[in-house]
Design a protein around this motif. Sequence first.
Motif, PDB file in Angstrom:
ATOM      1  N   GLY A 399       0.884  -1.097   0.122  1.00  0.00           N
ATOM      2  CA  GLY A 399      -0.074  -0.020   0.039  1.00  0.00           C
ATOM      3  C   GLY A 399       0.959   1.112  -0.051  1.00  0.00           C
ATOM      4  O   GLY A 399       1.835   1.371   0.613  1.00  0.00           O
ATOM      5  N   SER A 400       0.672   2.242  -0.810  1.00  0.00           N
ATOM      6  CA  SER A 400       1.396   3.385  -0.879  1.00  0.00           C
ATOM      7  C   SER A 400       0.475   4.590  -0.928  1.00  0.00           C
ATOM      8  O   SER A 400      -0.639   4.678  -1.131  1.00  0.00           O
ATOM      9  CB  SER A 400       2.505   3.410  -1.770  1.00  0.00           C
ATOM     10  OG  SER A 400       1.773   3.420  -3.083  1.00  0.00           O
ATOM     11  N   PHE A 401       1.075   5.662  -0.576  1.00  0.00           N
ATOM     12  CA  PHE A 401       0.516   7.133  -0.474  1.00  0.00           C
ATOM     13  C   PHE A 401       1.553   8.233  -0.999  1.00  0.00           C
ATOM     14  O   PHE A 401       2.447   8.194  -0.162  1.00  0.00           O
ATOM     15  CB  PHE A 401      -0.247   7.405   1.090  1.00  0.00           C
ATOM     16  CG  PHE A 401      -1.255   8.661   1.076  1.00  0.00           C
ATOM     17  CD1 PHE A 401      -2.604   8.365   0.849  1.00  0.00           C
ATOM     18  CD2 PHE A 401      -0.694   9.687   1.268  1.00  0.00           C
ATOM     19  CE1 PHE A 401      -3.324   9.343   0.698  1.00  0.00           C
ATOM     20  CE2 PHE A 401      -1.553  10.866   1.495  1.00  0.00           C
ATOM     21  CZ  PHE A 401      -2.834  10.690   1.016  1.00  0.00           C
ATOM     22  N   PRO A 402       1.154   8.870  -1.938  1.00  0.00           N
ATOM     23  CA  PRO A 402       1.833  10.143  -2.304  1.00  0.00           C
ATOM     24  C   PRO A 402       1.956  11.213  -1.374  1.00  0.00           C
ATOM     25  O   PRO A 402       0.705  11.798  -0.885  1.00  0.00           O
ATOM     26  CB  PRO A 402       1.541  10.491  -3.390  1.00  0.00           C
ATOM     27  CG  PRO A 402       0.057  10.217  -3.526  1.00  0.00           C
ATOM     28  CD  PRO A 402      -0.242   9.080  -2.573  1.00  0.00           C
ATOM     29  N   PHE A 403       3.011  11.915  -1.157  1.00  0.00           N
ATOM     30  CA  PHE A 403       2.842  13.131  -0.332  1.00  0.00           C
ATOM     31  C   PHE A 403       2.049  14.383  -0.941  1.00  0.00           C
ATOM     32  O   PHE A 403       1.658  15.285  -0.481  1.00  0.00           O
ATOM     33  CB  PHE A 403       4.346  13.629   0.219  1.00  0.00           C
ATOM     34  CG  PHE A 403       4.964  12.797   1.344  1.00  0.00           C
ATOM     35  CD1 PHE A 403       4.526  13.253   2.544  1.00  0.00           C
ATOM     36  CD2 PHE A 403       5.736  11.750   0.950  1.00  0.00           C
ATOM     37  CE1 PHE A 403       4.929  12.389   3.622  1.00  0.00           C
ATOM     38  CE2 PHE A 403       6.066  10.977   2.101  1.00  0.00           C
ATOM     39  CZ  PHE A 403       5.781  11.562   3.300  1.00  0.00           C
ATOM     40  N   SER A 404       2.191  14.188  -2.316  1.00  0.00           N
ATOM     41  CA  SER A 404       1.505  15.152  -3.201  1.00  0.00           C
ATOM     42  C   SER A 404      -0.080  15.090  -2.808  1.00  0.00           C
ATOM     43  O   SER A 404      -0.956  16.128  -3.108  1.00  0.00           O
ATOM     44  CB  SER A 404       1.604  14.886  -4.550  1.00  0.00           C
ATOM     45  OG  SER A 404       0.982  13.789  -4.820  1.00  0.00           O
ATOM     46  N   ALA A 405      -0.620  14.078  -2.064  1.00  0.00           N
ATOM     47  CA  ALA A 405      -2.074  14.082  -1.739  1.00  0.00           C
ATOM     48  C   ALA A 405      -2.165  14.603   0.013  1.00  0.00           C
ATOM     49  O   ALA A 405      -3.355  14.276   0.525  1.00  0.00           O
ATOM     50  CB  ALA A 405      -2.526  12.568  -1.857  1.00  0.00           C
ATOM     51  N   ALA A 473       0.139  10.956   6.096  1.00  0.00           N
ATOM     52  CA  ALA A 473       0.508   9.948   4.762  1.00  0.00           C
ATOM     53  C   ALA A 473       0.983   8.713   5.245  1.00  0.00           C
ATOM     54  O   ALA A 473       0.597   7.698   4.581  1.00  0.00           O
ATOM     55  CB  ALA A 473       1.730  10.637   4.135  1.00  0.00           C
ATOM     56  N   PHE A 474       1.483   8.523   6.424  1.00  0.00           N
ATOM     57  CA  PHE A 474       1.986   7.359   7.004  1.00  0.00           C
ATOM     58  C   PHE A 474       0.742   6.346   7.349  1.00  0.00           C
ATOM     59  O   PHE A 474       0.753   5.088   6.949  1.00  0.00           O
ATOM     60  CB  PHE A 474       2.688   7.620   8.103  1.00  0.00           C
ATOM     61  CG  PHE A 474       3.366   6.287   8.730  1.00  0.00           C
ATOM     62  CD1 PHE A 474       4.708   5.917   8.363  1.00  0.00           C
ATOM     63  CD2 PHE A 474       2.833   5.568   9.625  1.00  0.00           C
ATOM     64  CE1 PHE A 474       5.221   4.867   8.736  1.00  0.00           C
ATOM     65  CE2 PHE A 474       3.413   4.534   9.955  1.00  0.00           C
ATOM     66  CZ  PHE A 474       4.813   4.015   9.669  1.00  0.00           C
ATOM     67  N   LYS A 475      -0.121   7.098   8.035  1.00  0.00           N
ATOM     68  CA  LYS A 475      -1.376   6.337   8.261  1.00  0.00           C
ATOM     69  C   LYS A 475      -2.291   6.053   6.953  1.00  0.00           C
ATOM     70  O   LYS A 475      -2.628   4.675   6.782  1.00  0.00           O
ATOM     71  CB  LYS A 475      -2.511   7.127   8.971  1.00  0.00           C
ATOM     72  CG  LYS A 475      -3.888   6.761   9.350  1.00  0.00           C
ATOM     73  CD  LYS A 475      -4.554   8.058   9.940  1.00  0.00           C
ATOM     74  CE  LYS A 475      -6.181   7.265   9.751  1.00  0.00           C
ATOM     75  NZ  LYS A 475      -6.571   6.812  10.950  1.00  0.00           N
ATOM     76  N   GLU A 476      -2.306   6.868   5.949  1.00  0.00           N
ATOM     77  CA  GLU A 476      -2.994   6.413   4.787  1.00  0.00           C
ATOM     78  C   GLU A 476      -2.320   5.120   3.791  1.00  0.00           C
ATOM     79  O   GLU A 476      -3.083   4.618   3.296  1.00  0.00           O
ATOM     80  CB  GLU A 476      -3.309   7.750   4.012  1.00  0.00           C
ATOM     81  CG  GLU A 476      -4.299   8.623   4.738  1.00  0.00           C
ATOM     82  CD  GLU A 476      -5.350   9.114   3.619  1.00  0.00           C
ATOM     83  OE1 GLU A 476      -5.917   8.433   2.907  1.00  0.00           O
ATOM     84  OE2 GLU A 476      -5.642  10.545   4.048  1.00  0.00           O
ATOM     85  N   ALA A 477      -0.968   5.567   3.888  1.00  0.00           N
ATOM     86  CA  ALA A 477      -0.551   4.355   3.068  1.00  0.00           C
ATOM     87  C   ALA A 477      -0.821   3.034   3.863  1.00  0.00           C
ATOM     88  O   ALA A 477      -1.049   1.788   3.477  1.00  0.00           O
ATOM     89  CB  ALA A 477       1.358   4.424   3.300  1.00  0.00           C
TER      90      ALA A 477
END
Length: 488
Positions: A399-405, A473-477
């Motif tokens: 699972g990943s999440f970009p800092f741009s979001a 961002a950590f939680k969302e990943a």
Amino acid sequence: ATEAEEKDLVIIGGGVAGYVAAIKAGQAGLKVACIEKRGALGGTCLNVGCIPSKSLLNNSHLYHTILHDTKNRGIEVGDVKLNLQQMMKAKETSVSGLTKGIEFLFKKNNVEYIKGTGAFADEHTVAVNLIDGGETSVRGKNIIIATGSEATPFPGLTIDEKRVVTSTGAIALKEVPKKMVVIGGGIIGLEMGSVWSRLGAEVTVVEFLGQIGGPGMDTEISKMTQKILQKQGMKFKLNTKVTKGDDSGDTIKISVEAAKGGKEETVSFSALVAQAYQLTYSQLDADVVLVAIGRRPYTAGLGVENIGLETDERGRLVIDQEYRTKHPHIRVIGDCTFGPMLAHKAEEEAVAAVEFITKNYGHVNYNAIPSVMYTHPEVAWVGQTEAEVKNSGVKYNVGSFPFSANSRAKTNLDTEGIVKFIADAETDRILGIHIVGPNAGEMIAEGTLALEYGASSEDVARTSHAHPTLAEAFKEAAMATHAKAIHY
Ligand code: FAD
Ligand code: NAI
């Protein structure tokens, strides 16, 4: 120390491994002496490693930001000038404050500080050649070797720490080089390359492998990091090896060739054909060459051979799981033995080794030692890379999440990078966390704690994180690993 005075514990080396062991032993009430030869405590890390490099990384980042990234933030600045001498002074102030702080902690915890070079006279006695002249010796019921590491030299290039430098010279250059070639795209190459690139040098990194950051960095993160650093102006030659260097002229000439072609040289006809197509010989000119191809254990002059201690093929002192050599009262910790060459790893081992002496048990979880590269953005990871998990045959989710979001990254106008989780597909237990992004080095502490506690990605995803923070961002990943992220 008086002649051959006996201590409960004698420590050779006052780096992070040695000084932490000394303080911990002092706290436990042991009679302890720590021998250090450089004239200051803190070892590589405080004197010529972690601390001075982070001072330069921080201040060169500020300088670079002020030069290139203020207008769109509504800040108009006038003439911006680099005062390198002052930047170096700021670095020295941080270093000396911290090394003196350790001397204070030694006094507070009744640690005897012996300034000199230690060598084994016998299994219980260390002879010391004192810095101020003269000799002494000290006997230890227990002895800890914590003599650290040194830069691996590059054959054919003589290190003078001015034009051909290791990290030690690279943190103390007197002027910004026009052209810098970095041999080795590992952590030192990228951190120090970043510093001088930000201050105006044209930096080319030559790396033997197909990716930067050393083998521990997740490939996806490494590629992303390379793109970001390229945008900042650094140049990379991957799959390339330096064959020789010539520092006899005004500029240093570095010959490189394609690593793959080089390997196949003159082996067979097909190899010759391959060579004709793949081999690209070229030459790079540099004012300064940074040799950053790894570090090796340092045990020179210690006299380990006098007492029959073993080293492995890489020069690391051989120990068992309780850090014991074949003489059980002699233990080894930090860079001069197995494991990653990191200050916080050395620190954990120091505490565990002293606990083995005082309580008969100690513990370091080698699966949960974080790594951080302090470029901008920072790169940080803990646990296994995706390639390692794949090779282990375990089924996994990413699972990943970009800092741009991420809202905070957006307000900071600092949105490059991602957080990436890898979790076991059946149990959801976290196997690895990889981050490139602002504040990754602080954020990885949460990942390390999660790994240490055996958390699942859902555990992290269901933990409230303050808004607006980069940590979201950590939680969302984590959310994206077992279910879906909300904001992406
Ligand atoms: P050392 O720090 O090398 O200490 C060993 C000490 O023993 C030395 O001071 C030496 O003088 C002394 N000694 C050796 N032989 C003798 C003898 N015979 N008698 C007396 N004294 C002796 N790690 C991180 O975790 N984070 C970072 O950001 C980081 N940045 C780094 C940046 C650079 C440029 C470098 C080079 C390293 C960096 N490291 C970093 C790695 C870190 O510095 C080492 O992992 C750490 O210093 C290891 O500690 P140690 O005590 O084992 O060895
Ligand atoms: P490294 O092992 O991180 O990287 C060395 C790189 O050089 C590798 O990528 C390797 O493939 C490459 N290389 C080797 N020989 C080469 C050749 N002939 N030509 C081209 N490339 C070649 O070692 P580095 O960067 O010197 O750092 C040493 C140690 O210091 C590391 O183990 C690291 O743990 C520690 N360190 C940690 C930091 C941190 O935690 N932020 C910062 C700086 C150092």
